[in-house]
Scaffold this motif. Sequence first.
Motif, PDB file in Angstrom:
ATOM      1  N   GLN A   1      38.425  42.566  40.385  1.00  0.00           N
ATOM      2  CA  GLN A   1      39.327  41.426  40.285  1.00  0.00           C
ATOM      3  C   GLN A   1      40.654  41.685  40.984  1.00  0.00           C
ATOM      4  O   GLN A   1      41.350  40.742  41.387  1.00  0.00           O
ATOM      5  CB  GLN A   1      39.581  41.089  38.810  1.00  0.00           C
ATOM      6  N   SER A   2      41.018  42.960  41.138  1.00  0.00           N
ATOM      7  CA  SER A   2      42.296  43.293  41.778  1.00  0.00           C
ATOM      8  C   SER A   2      42.220  43.283  43.299  1.00  0.00           C
ATOM      9  O   SER A   2      43.253  43.454  43.953  1.00  0.00           O
ATOM     10  CB  SER A   2      42.769  44.671  41.308  1.00  0.00           C
ATOM     11  N   GLN A   3      41.033  43.102  43.874  1.00  0.00           N
ATOM     12  CA  GLN A   3      40.877  43.177  45.321  1.00  0.00           C
ATOM     13  C   GLN A   3      41.215  41.877  46.036  1.00  0.00           C
ATOM     14  O   GLN A   3      41.024  41.778  47.248  1.00  0.00           O
ATOM     15  CB  GLN A   3      39.444  43.593  45.665  1.00  0.00           C
ATOM     16  N   SER A   4      41.677  40.881  45.310  1.00  0.00           N
ATOM     17  CA  SER A   4      42.070  39.618  45.946  1.00  0.00           C
ATOM     18  C   SER A   4      43.555  39.574  46.280  1.00  0.00           C
ATOM     19  O   SER A   4      44.037  38.575  46.803  1.00  0.00           O
ATOM     20  CB  SER A   4      41.720  38.444  45.027  1.00  0.00           C
TER      21      SER A   4
ATOM     22  N   GLN B   1      48.533  46.352  47.284  1.00  0.00           N
ATOM     23  CA  GLN B   1      48.039  46.305  45.909  1.00  0.00           C
ATOM     24  C   GLN B   1      46.586  46.764  45.821  1.00  0.00           C
ATOM     25  O   GLN B   1      46.197  47.436  44.863  1.00  0.00           O
ATOM     26  CB  GLN B   1      48.183  44.886  45.361  1.00  0.00           C
ATOM     27  N   GLN B   2      45.785  46.405  46.813  1.00  0.00           N
ATOM     28  CA  GLN B   2      44.390  46.826  46.815  1.00  0.00           C
ATOM     29  C   GLN B   2      44.275  48.347  46.866  1.00  0.00           C
ATOM     30  O   GLN B   2      43.496  48.947  46.119  1.00  0.00           O
ATOM     31  CB  GLN B   2      43.661  46.202  48.006  1.00  0.00           C
ATOM     32  N   ARG B   3      45.045  48.978  47.726  1.00  0.00           N
ATOM     33  CA  ARG B   3      45.000  50.433  47.821  1.00  0.00           C
ATOM     34  C   ARG B   3      45.499  51.079  46.538  1.00  0.00           C
ATOM     35  O   ARG B   3      44.938  52.082  46.067  1.00  0.00           O
ATOM     36  CB  ARG B   3      45.839  50.904  49.001  1.00  0.00           C
ATOM     37  N   LEU B   4      46.552  50.531  45.932  1.00  0.00           N
ATOM     38  CA  LEU B   4      47.089  51.088  44.693  1.00  0.00           C
ATOM     39  C   LEU B   4      46.076  50.992  43.562  1.00  0.00           C
ATOM     40  O   LEU B   4      45.828  51.973  42.844  1.00  0.00           O
ATOM     41  CB  LEU B   4      48.380  50.359  44.315  1.00  0.00           C
TER      42      LEU B   4
ATOM     43  N   LYS C   1      36.222  41.572  53.058  1.00  0.00           N
ATOM     44  CA  LYS C   1      36.357  41.308  54.489  1.00  0.00           C
ATOM     45  C   LYS C   1      35.975  39.877  54.847  1.00  0.00           C
ATOM     46  O   LYS C   1      36.645  39.232  55.652  1.00  0.00           O
ATOM     47  CB  LYS C   1      35.482  42.289  55.276  1.00  0.00           C
ATOM     48  N   ASP C   2      34.888  39.383  54.247  1.00  0.00           N
ATOM     49  CA  ASP C   2      34.370  38.066  54.645  1.00  0.00           C
ATOM     50  C   ASP C   2      34.956  36.929  53.828  1.00  0.00           C
ATOM     51  O   ASP C   2      35.167  35.833  54.349  1.00  0.00           O
ATOM     52  CB  ASP C   2      32.837  38.062  54.529  1.00  0.00           C
TER      53      ASP C   2
ATOM     54  N   GLY D   1      34.995  34.620  44.537  1.00  0.00           N
ATOM     55  CA  GLY D   1      35.289  35.928  43.965  1.00  0.00           C
ATOM     56  C   GLY D   1      34.177  36.909  44.251  1.00  0.00           C
ATOM     57  O   GLY D   1      33.079  36.523  44.669  1.00  0.00           O
ATOM     58  N   PRO D   2      34.433  38.205  44.047  1.00  0.00           N
ATOM     59  CA  PRO D   2      33.388  39.206  44.294  1.00  0.00           C
ATOM     60  C   PRO D   2      32.244  39.074  43.300  1.00  0.00           C
ATOM     61  O   PRO D   2      32.426  38.632  42.162  1.00  0.00           O
ATOM     62  CB  PRO D   2      34.138  40.532  44.116  1.00  0.00           C
ATOM     63  N   VAL D   3      31.065  39.463  43.754  1.00  0.00           N
ATOM     64  CA  VAL D   3      29.876  39.400  42.907  1.00  0.00           C
ATOM     65  C   VAL D   3      29.865  40.624  41.998  1.00  0.00           C
ATOM     66  O   VAL D   3      29.759  41.762  42.467  1.00  0.00           O
ATOM     67  CB  VAL D   3      28.601  39.351  43.765  1.00  0.00           C
ATOM     68  N   VAL D   4      30.001  40.395  40.701  1.00  0.00           N
ATOM     69  CA  VAL D   4      30.009  41.465  39.703  1.00  0.00           C
ATOM     70  C   VAL D   4      28.738  41.345  38.871  1.00  0.00           C
ATOM     71  O   VAL D   4      28.421  40.255  38.375  1.00  0.00           O
ATOM     72  CB  VAL D   4      31.250  41.382  38.797  1.00  0.00           C
TER      73      VAL D   4
END
Length: 531
Positions: free
Chosen positions: A176-179, A184-187, A252-253, A258-261
Amino acid sequence: MSSLLCESHSDTMKECYPYQFKHLKRILYVCFLFGQGLKSDLMRQFESQVHDFMDSLIEESASLESTPLPAAFSPPQSDKERSKLGYCISSSTLNLYKCLFEVNHIRTIYHMFIALLILFILSTFVVDFLDEGRLVLDFDLLVYAFGQFPLVVCTWLCMFLSVLLVPYTLFHLWSQSQSGSHGQQRLYTWLFGSAFLLYQGLCLGFLPTYVVVTNSLPPASCFIVIIEQVRLMMKAHSFVRENVPRVLAWQKDKTSNGPVVPQVSQYLYFLFAPTLIYRDKYPRNPVTRWGYVASKLLQVLGCLFYTYYIFVRLCIPQFRSISLQLFNLRAMVLCVFNSILPGVLVLLLGFFAFLHCWLNAFAEMLRFADRMFYKDWWNSTSYANYYRTWNVVVHDWLYYYVYKDFLLISQKRFRPAAMFFVFTVSAVVHEYILAVSFGFFYPVLFCLFMCFGMMFNFIFHDRRKGPIWNILMWTSLFLGQGVIMCLYSQEWYARRYCPLKESSFLDLLKPRSWSCQRDLMAGPDKIKWDY
């Protein structure tokens, strides 16, 4: 007259017989045309037959492995046996191993092992009756080996609940933090990655081992806890390793909101499924055969009692007496060769009980259709093939997450180093399991794995074919089992004959069987035997 005139003047046939020659020419021309047509027809027919023959040859060679022997080379079979054989052949390769024990020859070997178990039971009853005057049915070795079992169950529940909650929660929060922004993503990646590694090393790695060591759990109870610890760590790693690339690809795309979890139910199914490779979905069978499950669990119980009688009749009397002798070469050689039979029996029973019965029982309960837990390792002519086919479940995990990831990091430049790293990881984990279960560090298995295992992997390679290489592989395997059984048993009893009053860390690492002297050890009558 004209013929004589032609012969006398030696004219040509065309001048002497113009009419006949004209007809002969036409006949020859017709024959030539007919011959050309016949030749082309014959060539087309021959070419067609050659193509048909090659097609049939290819089909026959492709189905050669799954074709039963002709009647001249196989005994007559009943309709029921032919139907079973036809089912195994027509089904996929995965079902072939499910039908393995439907074959009469394999079933006869199974019956031979049952007969040997009956003889072990009878010999134990007869000896106990002659010594005690009654039948002894206390099974004290099993009671000792599986002691403190409630603590084992509590430890397993804590490990399982932590694996169910912590890795899934950490992965869900990280996804959820990758958006957010790139910083912030790297942290968050560094934060949640460190938390996962800390959980794997401290909570799942250190705490179960601490519970086992501080409570002095007996060998079988230790073995259950440590095996489950390693299994859950491998499953947690697989879950994260398979799903992180999916989130990075979405990052990337951004093809969806949201990401598939994965769902919690999918992760929970994976934790119980007899596989170490995570997938969202697995092939499933339509129904569960509870009779099949009961038979496999009963076979596991039978293997447990089989192992008990092997130790009672073949191992404990021998190693108690050998441990009273001084450590010398003659005693070592005799011990190794006397340990080959019980060592091989324990190896085969462990394979049958766990890889065949236990995993098939759980697969049937979960309707898990992929039953390729092992292949025909007994037919191996190389150690490379033996390592690939003995335990397919663990081999797949090592191949995908150790070997291939090592090549991915090194950009496929160090394949020998990747193979060496796989051997090292496998040897360290195997030795860790035995060291914690037995309560002492004696790296016999590690040395055999890293020295002889690596060497035999290159000597007995895949190009070695023929029955002689299979014989050599079995001979080395038998000898290795004798060495393992002998040395670990000697060390086990040496630590009971020669306990140290004040031991340092180096004394714990030093093999006690090398320095245990008869005049320094306690008398056998003063030792409290706990096996």
